[in-house]
Enzyme design. Structure first.
Site, PDB file in Angstrom:
ATOM      1  N   TYR A   2       0.834  -1.203   0.000  1.00 25.58           N
ATOM      2  CA  TYR A   2       0.000   0.000   0.000  1.00 25.58           C
ATOM      3  C   TYR A   2       0.877   1.264   0.000  1.00 25.58           C
ATOM      4  CZ  TYR A   2      -3.521   3.292   1.866  1.00 25.58           C
ATOM      5  OH  TYR A   2      -4.361   4.346   2.067  1.00 25.58           O
ATOM      6  N   LYS A  27       1.275   4.120  -2.859  1.00 23.78           N
ATOM      7  CA  LYS A  27       0.976   5.539  -2.604  1.00 23.78           C
ATOM      8  C   LYS A  27       2.189   6.415  -2.908  1.00 23.78           C
ATOM      9  CE  LYS A  27      -3.349   5.381  -1.419  1.00 23.78           C
ATOM     10  NZ  LYS A  27      -4.366   6.016  -2.277  1.00 23.78           N
TER      11      LYS A  27
HETATM   12  N1  SER Z   1      -6.061   4.037   7.087  1.00 25.24           N
HETATM   13  C1  SER Z   1      -5.087   3.527   6.157  1.00 25.24           C
HETATM   14  C2  SER Z   1      -4.698   2.151   6.488  1.00 25.24           C
HETATM   15  O1  SER Z   1      -4.697   1.840   7.651  1.00 25.24           O
HETATM   16  C3  SER Z   1      -3.879   4.417   6.164  1.00 25.24           C
HETATM   17  O2  SER Z   1      -3.915   5.270   5.066  1.00 25.24           O
HETATM   18  O3  SER Z   1      -4.378   1.395   5.641  1.00 25.24           O
END
Ligand code: SER
Length: 324
Positions: free
Chosen positions: A143, A147
């Protein structure tokens, strides 16, 4: 040309409330909601809706042309914990959706694009306290990598093609209307539901894991504010740090005990602990405050009060008095 907005991922945690707020401000027909799946009946009846798979450029383009879209908010993403389970799917969704939107924005002269980044762009080598806007970024999750790459693409499309893309590094977003899915910060929402229904909660993060967080109203406000700011004020075209509060599971549980004295928290850290341990504990958002006047409204106390009040109403458990 009148503003006509397309929200992609409108049925998700942030998309739902962002769509509602934009419709309140601009009228329901000025905001086209879209998602790969249906939202609640209430949401589906609240204005125009299109089924869009964000990975399908043709579907996005069709909606953009059909509705004469001027601004796009791309809110669909696979969050941190889920993307660790399905790394290539997470990468594909998070990257393809952004590149689709940036390409369409370039070709169709979309006026403005919003795309959320995250505190997940930071990693184990980043300073953890008051993490600056510009610092070491070596994310260790799929993730976070997606990003970070996305931030680079946003800046690239702005510099090379003049695409007016604006972005925020959201911290954990706390809300009661729509549940989050698959994030590492989700505990800070689950804890309220469990406290109200069962008076206990087993946290998947350890007692002392401090993370930056923000109440939904502030996140939606920041999003609309950066999109409405004059282009000249947006000095950072990758993504802005924004902050409101930071707390640990232990700290928030003490605040909840102020409303529910019997509440008990236990700790059983799971795989999400190693994600959280590599993220910042607090964020320095000086640039956002300076460049486009960002300021938050909800601190920890006000957020806890609002969550307890709203969820109590939802579950019809009690009617606590609001102190503000
Ligand atoms: N709230 C998100 C997550 O915990 C962080 O951008 O993946």
């Amino acid at each position: 040309m009148n503003t006509k907005i397309l929200v992609i991922g409108a049925c998700g945690q942030i998309g739902t409330e962002l769509t509602a707020k934009l419709r309140l401000q601009l009228g329901k027909d000025a905001v086209i909601a879209s998602d790969i799946k249906e939202g609640t009946d209430e949401f589906m009846n609240s204005g125009p809706f299109e089924f869009i798979n964000a990975m399908d450029k043709g579907e996005i383009l069709e909606a953009v042309e059909k509705h004469h879209i001027t601004d796009v908010y791309l809110m669909s993403a696979m969050l941190s914990a889920t993307a660790e389970k399905y790394p290539s799917k997470g990468w594909d969704l998070n990257m393809a959706s952004l590149l689709n939107v940036l390409e369409i924005a370039k070709a169709k002269k979309i006026k403005k694009v919003f795309w959320p980044s995250s505190i997940a762009v930071f990693g184990p080598t980043t300073p953890k306290k008051d993490t600056p806007q510009t610092t070491i970024m070596e994310p260790s999750t799929v993730y976070g990598i997606s990003k970070q790459a996305g931030e680079r693409w946003c800046e690239y499309y702005f510099n090379n093609y003049g695409v007016d893309v604006r972005s925020l590094r959201y911290p954990g977003i706390i809300s009661w209307k729509t549940n989050p899915g698959g994030g590492t910060t989700d505990y800070a929402i689950e804890i309220f539901h469990e406290a109200l229904r069962h008076k206990k909660y087993c946290s998947f993060l350890s007692a002392e894991t401090r993370l930056p967080m923000m109440y939904m109203d502030d996140a939606v406000e920041a999003t609309i504010q950066i999109m409405n700011a004059p282009g000249s004020e947006i000095k950072i075209r990758s993504s802005y740090n924004i902050a409101a509060m930071s707390f640990t599971p232990e700290v928030i549980s003490e605040k909840i005990k102020g409303y529910i004295p019997e509440f008990e928290i236990t700790y059983k850290p799971d795989s999400r602990q190693s994600i959280a341990s590599n993220w910042p504990q607090s964020i320095d958002d000086t640039e956002a405050r300076k460049d486009w006047n960002w300021s938050h409204q909800f601190n920890l106390e006000k957020m806890v009060e609002r969550m307890i009040y709203s969820l109590s109403n939802k579950y019809k458990l009690m009617e606590p008095e609001l102190n503000y």
